[in-house]
Design an enzyme around this catalytic site. Structure first.
Site, PDB file in Angstrom:
ATOM      1  N   GLU A  55      47.882  52.134 -41.705  1.00  0.00           N
ATOM      2  CA  GLU A  55      48.591  53.320 -41.212  1.00  0.00           C
ATOM      3  C   GLU A  55      49.484  53.932 -42.285  1.00  0.00           C
ATOM      4  O   GLU A  55      50.075  53.202 -43.105  1.00  0.00           O
ATOM      5  CB  GLU A  55      49.483  52.921 -40.025  1.00  0.00           C
ATOM      6  N   ASP A 226      50.697  47.520 -30.390  1.00  0.00           N
ATOM      7  CA  ASP A 226      51.046  48.690 -31.202  1.00  0.00           C
ATOM      8  C   ASP A 226      49.810  49.414 -31.726  1.00  0.00           C
ATOM      9  O   ASP A 226      49.869  50.076 -32.762  1.00  0.00           O
ATOM     10  CB  ASP A 226      51.970  48.275 -32.370  1.00  0.00           C
TER      11      ASP A 226
END
Ligand code: NAD
Length: 336
Positions: A55, A226
């Site tokens: 990410e 998450d």
């Protein structure tokens, strides 16, 4: 430009102390969540692989720009690697010049724990004394010590499916004021806890416990889920508690709340910090902070660490950006 390594961060903690460092980070987070509208915010950019996610997380205001590169690979410990590692960059907006590149594996653990405490300040009962943590991997001690710096914890109950991880956790926390209670199951750990932290890593939908397993008034910091398809609590559970998230556009994709409609979310954290909405309103409600990790938290800890590193002369200046007498003569730099 300054480079801060893991050794520099370790030295910083030795100089200023862990509890004091957490205080700096929690204060910076509260200040930054409190000026939410000054930030240019966006959900992080995730690239998904069968084994995990990579990410990029940008955040900026009119002074500083930051971003973090971070992964999440729950199978990594079986290969001798961390589940989560990260590096980050802080830039000066006026010139666009980077100021610092820093390790962020440690800083992610610190800022995630500090954000949990900030949420707990508004959502947990002030007199919370018992904390339970499910999942005693890399993040666990950071979480517990951040909460122990804010609440008068008397006991910490813990459970992990990996008994070695439980042994490691208790070794690291032997000299603390609270009692450490290893538990044989999740339910045994959470049953009488005022604060429950879920910090497991598994790339699947889990349901770690049910509503009936908790005590009235519990606060949950759900931080392990998450990613899309990676959750720790059931949709049914989410409908029974009051939900707070960091940033809806990201949380609805990645958080526990990916399993429910947006209107089930009570608030974003900044709304509590800015007093737009009240936090806990009675001693019985069960409040859940569905943390996925938001770029503003990285911004906050990077700016704190940048100032502390300057103050304590930590880090190394490195020539990653050319210094030129004539800024138009980049080619001339090649001829020393
Ligand atoms: P880790 O792999 O070091 O530790 C995770 C632990 O969970 C392991 O010890 C594993 O045995 C245990 N576990 C897995 N399933 C379990 C279950 N059902 N019951 C009990 N224990 C179980 O990972 P970590 O670095 O400690 O991270 C924990 C989680 O937090 C990861 O999913 C990571 O992606 C997430 N994370 C979130 C944030 C955030 O900002 N919200 C930040 C960092 C990490």
């Amino acid at each position: 430009m300054k480079i801060l390594t893991v050794t520099d961060i370790r030295e910083l903690i030795q100089i200023i102390g862990l509890e004091n460092f957490f205080k700096h980070v929690i204060a910076a987070l509260e200040e930054d969540f409190g000026r939410w509208n000054e930030f240019i915010l966006s959900p992080r950019h995730g690239t998904y692989y069968p084994d995990g996610v990579i990410e990029l997380m940008p955040c900026a205001d009119q002074q500083l720009y930051s971003f973090k590169y971070v992964n999440g690979h729950p199978g990594n410990p079986h290969k001798g690697k961390l589940t989560v590692v990260a590096i980050g960059l802080l830039s000066d907006v006026g010139s666009g010049y980077p100021l610092m590149i820093s390790e962020m594996t440690l800083l992610t653990a610190f800022r995630t724990a500090a954000t949990g405490v900030l949420a707990a300040k508004y959502l947990a009962r002030e007199e919370a004394k018992s904390l339970a943590i499910i999942g005693t991997g890399a993040q666990a001690e950071f979480q517990v010590l951040a909460f122990a710096g804010f609440f008068q914890l008397e006991e910490v109950r813990f459970f992990d499916t990996d008994s070695q991880a439980m042994v490691k956790f208790s070794k690291n926390l032997t000299r603390q004021k609270f009692r450490l209670i290893p538990c044989g199951s999740i339910v045994e750990a959470v049953r009488h806890a005022d604060i429950v932290i879920t910090a497991t890593a598994a790339k699947k939908r889990q349901s770690l416990f049910e509503f009936a397993d908790l005590s009235p008034g519990a606060f949950i910091h759900a931080m392990g889920g998450d990613c899309p398809g990676k959750t720790e609590l059931s949709a049914e559970f989410l409908h029974q508690v009051k939900l707070v998230v960091e940033y809806k556009p990201q949380s609805l994709v990645e958080g526990e709340v990916q399993q429910c409609a947006a209107d089930l979310i009570y608030a974003e954290l900044w709304e509590l910090v800015c007093k737009h909405k009240p936090g806990r309103q009675n001693n019985d409600e069960i409040m859940l902070f569905d943390s996925v990790g938001f770029a503003l938290e990285d911004y906050s800890i990077l700016r704190v660490v940048y100032e502390l590193a300057k103050e304590h002369q930590l880090g190394t200046e490195s020539a990653l950006i050319p210094e030129l007498n004539d800024p138009k003569d980049l080619f001339g730099f090649l001829n020393p």
